[in-house]
Enzyme design. Structure first.
Site, PDB file in Angstrom:
ATOM      1  N   GLY A 352       0.670  -1.177  -0.030  1.00  0.00           N
ATOM      2  CA  GLY A 352      -0.128   0.114  -0.109  1.00  0.00           C
ATOM      3  C   GLY A 352       0.798   1.259  -0.046  1.00  0.00           C
ATOM      4  N   GLY A 375      -2.067  -6.121   1.576  1.00  0.00           N
ATOM      5  CA  GLY A 375      -2.198  -7.450   2.394  1.00  0.00           C
ATOM      6  C   GLY A 375      -2.116  -8.578   1.520  1.00  0.00           C
TER       7      GLY A 375
END
Ligand code: ADP
Ligand code: MG
Length: 395
Positions: A352, A375
């Site tokens: 991210g 993730g």
């Protein structure tokens, strides 16, 4: 890998006239006024949605947004996303204020071939994150086919990512297919040499990635805060840098196991404080002042990394190489991004924070593949089986 990432896609099954439930990841960032600040995740699903429209499917989109905690919260309504999607698609998108139940059922019954509806936030229901069977069945009732295009949510075993696949034929969308192909090939059948670049704040969050990648890669380049723990394990003074003292033994083991594959910074950027008005100073790793912090890799390190990158066939990069959200400490990440842009390697970036930084630096579009899963891409690189992927039919 024990689970195949070669999954059936929407191109392998009939969709004409069928009601198709498509799990997308429309978890887009919004400002306090409810304006979408980055619509990449919506744009990335357009190929799947357009294909379904063009092939006469009745398209029912389902997504989560934020963490409403299993009950309705207007702050997390997907209504603004329906509006943005409508603009991007250039055709009407019906927003359905429920995700299951009579209102949703009536709305999907009215859909004609080629029409699109977006259901309200699936996390407004407690059954979603619990992967409740009854809730999954209610979702499944809306459609005849389930399509998963939400790679970013594939590491979660929820009703809309896993449970629903028990009640409907389940295939992947084109974004999911692309993510699995890019990341899967990089791990299983890469064009060599395969180079991994791992940065970010901490070793502890990426130790499993390092362990899984190490035997597969030809070179492992480490930067970011996590490099500090490696440097300390090697006996360097690292001043007041971010460090994980409880991970020194593990860092040692990785250093020993990696041998000459591992490249650590040879020079670093230090400052007294991580501030955007800080005065960055470059020093060799042997000369980090005891009262300063390492906040970026230095130019000699960028050159050394660029040298390795220039000969690579495939590069996987996860995590920024410095505190790149602050301009004085973004040069290392920028320099390495430029080396990737210049190389003829297949370049795959994820994480991210790294993706955000590369977008800010205007470098994201120069990569072969920018993963939409933070993730999820991390867990994929750890060699874990993503439940949302395992739920789909093999090719
Ligand atoms: P990603 O989300 O790309 O996987 P991480 O979440 O692991 O990356 O790490 C990103 C964070 O790492 C950023 O907030 C950045 O400020 C921090 N970071 C990078 N280098 C350093 C450093 N030298 N010291 C402290 N923090 C760092
Ligand atoms: Mg992060």
């Amino acid at each position: 890998m024990t689970v195949s990432y070669h999954k059936k896609t929407i191109a392998d099954v009939p969709v004409d006239g069928r009601r198709v439930l498509v799990r997308v990841d429309f978890n887009v960032p919004m400002d306090p006024a409810g304006q979408i600040t980055d619509d990449r995740r919506i744009r990335e699903t357009l190929p799947t949605i357009r294909y379904l429209i063009d092939h006469g499917a009745r398209v029912i989109l389902v997504s989560h947004l934020g963490r409403p905690g299993g009950r309705p919260d207007p702050k997390y309504s997907l209504r603004p996303v329906a509006e943005r999607l409508q603009q991007l698609l250039g055709q009407p998108v019906t927003f359905v204020p429920e995700a299951v139940g009579p209102v949703a059922e009536a709305a999907v019954q009215r859909l004609q071939p080629g029409e699109v509806a977006l259901l309200e936030n699936v996390r407004f229901y407690p059954g979603e994150e619990k992967n409740d069977t009854g809730f999954a069945e209610q979702l499944a009732k809306l459609a005849e086919l389930y399509v998963d295009d939400a790679f970013g949510a594939a590491h979660r075993a929820h009703a809309s990512t896993v449970g629903v696949a028990r009640f409907l034929p389940a295939v992947s969308g084109f974004l999911m297919e692309k993510e699995l192909r890019m990341l899967g090939d990089a791990l299983e059948a890469p064009r060599r040499p395969l180079v991994a670049i791992i940065g970010g704040a901490k070793i502890s969050t990426k130790i499993d990635v390092l362990k899984n990648l190490l035997p597969r890669v030809d070179a492992l380049l480490v930067g970011g805060g996590m490099a500090n723990t490696f440097l300390k394990a090697k006996g360097y003074e690292i001043g007041r840098s971010l460090v994980e003292n409880d991970r020194l033994t593990e860092a040692h083991d990785i250093i020993a196991q990696a041998g000459s594959k591992l490249m650590l910074p040879i020079d670093v950027v230090v400052a007294a404080e991580p501030r955007s008005d800080a005065l960055p100073v470059v020093v060799p790793v042997e000369r980090v002042p005891p009262d300063e912090m390492i906040l970026d890799i230095g130019p000699k390190t960028v050159d050394a990394f660029a040298q390795v990158i220039s000969t690579a066939g495939t590069v996987i990069w996860n995590g920024p190489l410095g505190m790149a959200e602050l301009p004085p400490f973004a040069e290392g990440t920028l320099g390495v991004a430029r080396a990737l842009a210049k190389s003829s390697a297949t370049t795959i970036v994820g994480g991210g924070d790294l993706v955000g930084v590369l977008e800010q630096l205007g470098m994201a579009d120069q990569m072969t593949h920018v993963s939409t899963g933070g993730g999820a891409s991390l867990e994929f690189l750890e060699g874990k089986i993503l439940p949302g992927v395992a739920a789909l039919e093999d090719k």
